[in-house]
Motif scaffolding. Sequence first.
Motif, short mmCIF file in Angstrom:
data_model
loop_
_atom_site.label_atom_id
_atom_site.label_comp_id
_atom_site.label_asym_id
_atom_site.label_seq_id
_atom_site.Cartn_x
_atom_site.Cartn_y
_atom_site.Cartn_z
N ALA A 117 0.79 -1.30 -0.01
CA ALA A 117 -0.04 0.07 -0.20
C ALA A 117 0.84 1.59 -0.02
CB ALA A 117 -0.96 0.09 1.15
N LEU A 118 1.95 1.20 0.74
CA LEU A 118 2.85 2.36 0.98
C LEU A 118 3.65 2.56 -0.49
CD1 LEU A 118 3.95 1.89 4.45
CD2 LEU A 118 2.38 3.77 3.93
N THR A 119 3.92 1.73 -1.12
CA THR A 119 4.58 1.83 -2.58
C THR A 119 3.89 1.92 -3.71
OG1 THR A 119 4.84 -0.42 -2.51
CG2 THR A 119 6.60 0.51 -1.33
N GLY A 120 2.60 1.92 -3.32
CA GLY A 120 1.46 2.10 -4.39
C GLY A 120 1.22 1.07 -5.44
N GLU A 121 1.65 -0.11 -4.90
CA GLU A 121 1.31 -1.53 -5.70
C GLU A 121 -0.30 -1.69 -5.42
OE1 GLU A 121 3.92 -5.05 -5.39
OE2 GLU A 121 4.91 -3.67 -4.02
N ILE A 122 -0.78 -1.25 -4.47
CA ILE A 122 -2.41 -1.44 -4.09
C ILE A 122 -2.98 -0.15 -4.85
CG2 ILE A 122 -4.32 -1.58 -2.48
CD1 ILE A 122 -2.53 -3.52 -0.99
N ALA A 124 -6.08 1.56 -7.72
CA ALA A 124 -7.36 1.12 -8.46
C ALA A 124 -7.27 0.23 -9.70
CB ALA A 124 -8.14 2.57 -8.97
N GLY A 125 -7.89 -0.52 -10.21
CA GLY A 125 -8.00 -1.28 -11.27
C GLY A 125 -7.00 -2.64 -11.07
N ALA A 126 -6.39 -2.77 -9.93
CA ALA A 126 -5.54 -4.12 -9.47
C ALA A 126 -6.52 -5.33 -9.32
CB ALA A 126 -4.53 -3.59 -8.39
N ASP A 127 -5.89 -6.46 -9.55
CA ASP A 127 -6.61 -7.71 -9.25
C ASP A 127 -6.20 -8.00 -7.96
OD1 ASP A 127 -7.66 -10.15 -9.19
OD2 ASP A 127 -7.16 -10.96 -11.00
N PHE A 128 -7.23 -7.78 -7.01
CA PHE A 128 -6.81 -8.08 -5.62
C PHE A 128 -6.81 -9.45 -5.17
CE2 PHE A 128 -8.38 -3.49 -5.51
CZ PHE A 128 -7.10 -2.88 -5.17
N GLU A 129 -7.51 -10.36 -5.80
CA GLU A 129 -7.64 -11.53 -5.40
C GLU A 129 -6.42 -12.34 -5.89
OE1 GLU A 129 -10.77 -15.55 -5.81
OE2 GLU A 129 -11.27 -13.49 -6.47
N PHE A 297 -8.65 9.34 -2.02
CA PHE A 297 -7.45 9.35 -1.32
C PHE A 297 -7.51 7.82 -0.73
CE2 PHE A 297 -8.67 13.77 -0.57
CZ PHE A 297 -7.66 14.41 -1.40
N GLY A 298 -8.09 6.95 -1.48
CA GLY A 298 -8.31 5.54 -1.08
C GLY A 298 -7.07 4.85 -0.89
N GLU A 299 -6.05 5.12 -1.64
CA GLU A 299 -4.63 4.65 -1.56
C GLU A 299 -3.95 4.84 -0.18
OE1 GLU A 299 -2.14 4.85 -4.95
OE2 GLU A 299 -3.84 4.60 -6.52
N VAL A 300 -4.24 5.97 0.25
CA VAL A 300 -3.51 6.65 1.49
C VAL A 300 -4.32 6.02 2.60
CG1 VAL A 300 -3.15 8.64 2.98
CG2 VAL A 300 -2.53 8.80 0.25
N LEU A 301 -5.71 5.99 2.42
CA LEU A 301 -6.43 5.48 3.42
C LEU A 301 -6.12 3.87 3.77
CD1 LEU A 301 -9.87 7.41 2.92
CD2 LEU A 301 -8.35 7.93 4.76
N PHE A 302 -6.11 3.39 2.63
CA PHE A 302 -5.79 1.82 2.93
C PHE A 302 -4.41 1.48 3.41
CE2 PHE A 302 -4.67 -2.37 1.24
CZ PHE A 302 -5.44 -3.12 2.09
N ALA A 303 -3.52 2.34 3.09
CA ALA A 303 -2.17 2.16 3.63
C ALA A 303 -2.45 2.49 5.28
CB ALA A 303 -1.20 3.36 3.02
N VAL A 304 -2.97 3.39 5.79
CA VAL A 304 -3.25 3.85 6.89
C VAL A 304 -3.84 2.50 7.67
CG1 VAL A 304 -4.60 5.25 8.49
CG2 VAL A 304 -3.36 6.33 6.85
N PHE A 305 -4.78 2.11 7.06
CA PHE A 305 -5.68 0.80 7.64
C PHE A 305 -4.74 -0.26 7.83
CE2 PHE A 305 -7.98 -2.97 7.05
CZ PHE A 305 -9.06 -2.80 8.13
N MET A 306 -3.88 -0.43 6.77
CA MET A 306 -3.00 -1.91 6.96
C MET A 306 -1.88 -1.43 8.23
SD MET A 306 -4.51 -4.07 5.19
CE MET A 306 -3.27 -5.20 5.59
N LEU A 307 -1.30 -0.04 8.19
CA LEU A 307 -0.59 0.06 9.29
C LEU A 307 -1.10 -0.12 10.64
CD1 LEU A 307 2.34 1.29 9.39
CD2 LEU A 307 1.19 3.48 9.61
N LEU A 308 -2.48 0.33 10.75
CA LEU A 308 -3.14 -0.11 12.14
C LEU A 308 -3.24 -1.39 12.26
CD1 LEU A 308 -6.56 1.88 12.66
CD2 LEU A 308 -6.60 -0.54 12.55
#
Length: 445
Positions: A117-122, A124-129, A297-308
């Motif tokens: 998440a912090l490096t931007g690999e996550i 929009a459009g990525a195949d998360f599965e 700002f979903g990428e930033v928020l998800f990075a925050v969530f995973m840090l949490l």
Amino acid sequence: MATQASWSSKIGFILAAAGSAIGLGAIWKFPYTAGTNGGAVFFLMFLVFTVLVALPVQLAEFYIGRTSGKNAVDAFKTLAPNTAWPWIGRMGVAACFVLLSFYSVVGGWVVNYAVHALTGEIRAGADFEALFGATIANPWSVLLYQGVFMLLTVWVVKGGISDGIEKANRYMMPALFVLFVVLAVRSLTLPGAAQGVEFLLKPDWSHFTPHTMLTALGQAFFALSIGVSTMITYASYLSKKEDLFRSGNSIMWMNLLVSLLAGLVIFPAVFAFGFEPSQGPGLIFIVLPAVFMKIPFGEVLFAVFMLLVAFATLTSAFSMLETVIAAAIRQDESKRRNRTWLIGSAIFIVGIPSALSFGVLGEWKVFGKTVFDLWDYIITALIMPISSFFVALFVAWLRDRQSVLADAGEGSTVPKAVIRLWLNMLRYVAPVAILLVFAHTLGWI
């Protein structure tokens, strides 16, 4: 001469014990278990069972730890010398060793995702599965991040109680709450979020089944970190003047609050974007990234969530490793540093087959289960309920009733009637509830 460590403050103990309890149980397991068991009905049952059953057992572990002032094994040797009861402590210590060996694997996934998440690999459009599948199947990556997770855990625990575990939790736990509140507010302001809130808080009684009740009861035990001696160990560092009942109450409500916040972060967002809440264990790794990518700002928020999530996962890992270390050093803090590195390395090595269970060892089954699933089953389905059952019996039936009431109530300002109620719940309600969970988990009912 052996020197006993201790917490430097009451709040230090509460934050550390809450950190042990919260972990993946509240943030990872609660949302997906609630999502697959009807939401609000499950949450209500979980709340009731946490208060009436899990809390009394947690307080019993507190009593054993503080009264003896010893690690999980020596606590039973002190309170019941020349008996077989120390085997309950040994079982708890062994359970923590094994539990951390596969828990660190999931912790590694979390750290890996935080890095993604912090490096931007996550994005929009990525195949998360596919991303999650690749994350858990790549042997070198999964071992690297499991190693990083164990390194962080060892680094904190080798510092001791006040300088290591307490100091880390003083920063990590408040940060966890602040980040959760920020994310919950953002999730609740999404269009269509009300449907998710309703799912979590408005009971649909069609989901009120024996299966849901027993699953909620099992989650209550898992969520308060009982049955693996961590609370015995943490309470052994408490002074006699600390109020066990108010501390236990604070820890329980902090755990319930985080579970609620996790639901308020996840379910409104899941419903707002048309996803299904019943996605199971992949909820935070597959569904949530897709949800966050639809938010500004979903990428930033998800990075925050995973840090949490990483914070919460580590605070639980600290308690597991400390339980093993405390039994190994037996109050001699001069041995802490070397033993922590040695035991931490051993746990990492034992965890390697679990780490590879989703890749190169995926086809290697024992009793029809991968190594990861087998260890998980042994600890959560067998050892946790068995240990909790015997802790309840030990405190409520084996120990002298009046001495238990006096020792547990020392330093407490709660009414004596509440302390008597606790002991009666431990005598009559908790053992029956534990046996029901045990039988349900084994498929007997």
